[in-house]
Enzyme design. Structure first.
Site, PDB file in Angstrom:
ATOM      1  N   LEU A   1       0.820  -1.207   0.000  1.00 49.35           N
ATOM      2  CA  LEU A   1       0.000   0.000   0.000  1.00 49.35           C
ATOM      3  C   LEU A   1       0.857   1.262   0.000  1.00 49.35           C
ATOM      4  O   LEU A   1       0.486   2.281  -0.575  1.00 49.35           O
ATOM      5  CB  LEU A   1      -0.959  -0.004   1.201  1.00 49.35           C
TER       6      LEU A   1
ATOM      7  N   ASP B   1      11.084   3.343   5.082  1.00 49.17           N
ATOM      8  CA  ASP B   1      10.724   1.936   5.271  1.00 49.17           C
ATOM      9  C   ASP B   1      11.994   1.221   5.743  1.00 49.17           C
ATOM     10  O   ASP B   1      13.112   1.690   5.495  1.00 49.17           O
ATOM     11  CB  ASP B   1      10.244   1.310   3.956  1.00 49.17           C
TER      12      ASP B   1
ATOM     13  N   SER C   1      -6.810  -1.339  11.047  1.00 48.14           N
ATOM     14  CA  SER C   1      -7.175  -2.526  10.275  1.00 48.14           C
ATOM     15  C   SER C   1      -8.519  -3.076  10.731  1.00 48.14           C
ATOM     16  O   SER C   1      -8.926  -2.899  11.893  1.00 48.14           O
ATOM     17  CB  SER C   1      -6.096  -3.592  10.485  1.00 48.14           C
TER      18      SER C   1
ATOM     19  N   HIS D   1      -8.852  -5.916  11.460  1.00 51.77           N
ATOM     20  CA  HIS D   1      -8.551  -6.979  12.429  1.00 51.77           C
ATOM     21  C   HIS D   1      -8.700  -6.510  13.881  1.00 51.77           C
ATOM     22  O   HIS D   1      -8.555  -7.307  14.794  1.00 51.77           O
ATOM     23  CB  HIS D   1      -7.193  -7.596  12.115  1.00 51.77           C
TER      24      HIS D   1
ATOM     25  N   TYR E   1      -1.638  -9.063  15.722  1.00 48.76           N
ATOM     26  CA  TYR E   1      -1.639  -7.951  14.762  1.00 48.76           C
ATOM     27  C   TYR E   1      -2.838  -7.032  15.045  1.00 48.76           C
ATOM     28  O   TYR E   1      -2.694  -5.805  15.145  1.00 48.76           O
ATOM     29  CB  TYR E   1      -1.692  -8.519  13.349  1.00 48.76           C
TER      30      TYR E   1
ATOM     31  N   LYS F   1      -3.096  -3.055  16.411  1.00 45.08           N
ATOM     32  CA  LYS F   1      -3.845  -1.965  15.766  1.00 45.08           C
ATOM     33  C   LYS F   1      -4.820  -1.310  16.754  1.00 45.08           C
ATOM     34  O   LYS F   1      -5.084  -0.121  16.678  1.00 45.08           O
ATOM     35  CB  LYS F   1      -4.566  -2.476  14.515  1.00 45.08           C
TER      36      LYS F   1
ATOM     37  N   ARG G   1     -15.036 -13.419   1.040  1.00 44.18           N
ATOM     38  CA  ARG G   1     -15.001 -12.449   2.155  1.00 44.18           C
ATOM     39  C   ARG G   1     -14.794 -11.020   1.658  1.00 44.18           C
ATOM     40  O   ARG G   1     -15.366 -10.066   2.171  1.00 44.18           O
ATOM     41  CB  ARG G   1     -13.886 -12.861   3.127  1.00 44.18           C
TER      42      ARG G   1
HETATM   43  C1  15L Z   1      -4.749  -6.819   6.605  1.00 46.45           C
HETATM   44  O1  15L Z   1      -4.649  -6.083   7.562  1.00 46.45           O
HETATM   45  C2  15L Z   1      -3.590  -7.323   5.835  1.00 46.45           C
HETATM   46  O2  15L Z   1      -2.603  -6.345   5.801  1.00 46.45           O
HETATM   47  C3  15L Z   1      -3.917  -7.726   4.427  1.00 46.45           C
HETATM   48  O3  15L Z   1      -2.869  -8.525   3.939  1.00 46.45           O
HETATM   49  C4  15L Z   1      -5.245  -8.427   4.280  1.00 46.45           C
HETATM   50  O4  15L Z   1      -5.125  -9.740   4.666  1.00 46.45           O
HETATM   51  C5  15L Z   1      -6.324  -7.696   5.028  1.00 46.45           C
HETATM   52  O5  15L Z   1      -5.980  -7.326   6.312  1.00 46.45           O
HETATM   53  C6  15L Z   1      -7.632  -8.477   5.110  1.00 46.45           C
HETATM   54  O6  15L Z   1      -8.205  -8.560   6.192  1.00 46.45           O
HETATM   55  O7  15L Z   1      -8.096  -8.969   4.077  1.00 46.45           O
END
Ligand code: 15L
Length: 271
Positions: free
Chosen positions: A17, A36, A113, A115, A138, A142, A176
């Site tokens: 990204l 980076d 994210s 997640h 992860y 976040k 998904r």
């Molecule tokens: C993320 O946070 C990841 O960076 C990406 O690789 C995807 O897997 C994405 O989530 C997702 O949930 O599809």
């Protein structure tokens, strides 16, 4: 609207990204300071400079942010890391970027994210204020980032936009992503609006395109004037559910399934 003459610092510039943002924002006239831990793999965009550096290095991060107009913080260890692997890049690194923002008194656009809420069942409609249910370390990292954003707003008035990015790919890859897909164009517009909006306070925005199957609503997009234009809907005939039953059950997909140890769900029965 006139762009700032000062550069914007972009962390994670060599990632998938980061490369998209550096190329597209540079094309739109933004002056970028890229960083980076990995070398920048493409020809450097016009008006951009690149420094190879570790997010864990506090002094270097403060120095890189000096004189910048804003920080786009996309640097992180992505995917299913352990707790220990998250500490340097995702926890300390995010702290360093907010400290840098405080020193410069500038805005942060933060790559959060989906997640952070990955353990909600698919089909549950979520607002930005639903309690966190991270699906991985992860996701926990976040949540930490969103909390740091909140702290720096409440304590110091440092503005931020946390982008709860769904699945940002050139096209949806599976069933998904009919709900979670974010197109590259919508991402670039989202980041640009986050930079340009007059006042963002401490915003949270679901980073998904205009997908009919979406599980997410009620965020701060009107505050920044972002309207996603793309949609995963046209891909819907191409995909059907397949694979792991835990991944299929929860919004976080494969992230929810990694190291999952509740045996009944593995057999497909629900709690
Ligand atoms: C993320 O946070 C990841 O960076 C990406 O690789 C995807 O897997 C994405 O989530 C997702 O949930 O599809």
């Amino acid at each position: 609207m006139a762009l700032p003459t000062e550069p914007v610092l972009l962390t994670g510039a060599s990632g998938k990204l980061g490369r998209c943002l550096s190329k597209c924002l540079a094309e739109r006239g933004w002056r970028l300071r890229l960083t980076d831990i990995a070398a920048y793999p493409d020809p450097l965009p016009p008006l951009a400079e690149f420094t190879e550096a570790n997010l864990d290095d506090h002094a270097t991060m403060l120095r890189l942010a000096e004189g910048c107009a804003a920080i786009i913080h996309f640097g992180a260890l992505v995917e299913y890391g352990t707790f220990e692997t998250m500490i340097g890049p995702n926890l300390r690194g995010t702290f360093h970027m907010f400290e840098a923002a405080l020193r410069e008194r500038i805005r942060v656009v933060y790559a959060s994210s989906n997640h952070v809420i990955g353990f909600y069942e698919r089909g549950t409609t979520l607002d930005r204020d639903h309690p966190y249910r991270p699906d991985s370390f992860y996701g926990v990292s976040k949540v930490f980032g969103e909390m740091v954003a909140r702290l720096y707003w409440d304590k110091h008035g440092i503005e931020s936009v946390s982008l709860r990015i769904g699945s940002c790919y050139p096209e949806p890859q599976d069933e998904r992503m009919l709900a979670t897909w974010l197109s590259y164009d919508d991402l670039v517009n989202l980041v640009e609006r986050s930079l340009l909006a007059e006042s963002v306070e401490c915003s949270i925005i679901w980073g998904a395109s205009n997908n009919k199957a979406s599980w997410w609503r009620n965020d701060d997009r009107t505050r920044i004037g972002w309207h996603p234009k793309d949609s995963a809907d046209a891909w819907s005939p191409r995909f059907s559910k397949s694979g792991d039953c835990v991944a299929n059950r929860f919004q976080g997909g494969a992230f929810s399934a990694v190291d999952y140890s509740i045996a009944a769900d593995r057999r497909g029965t629900h709690r």
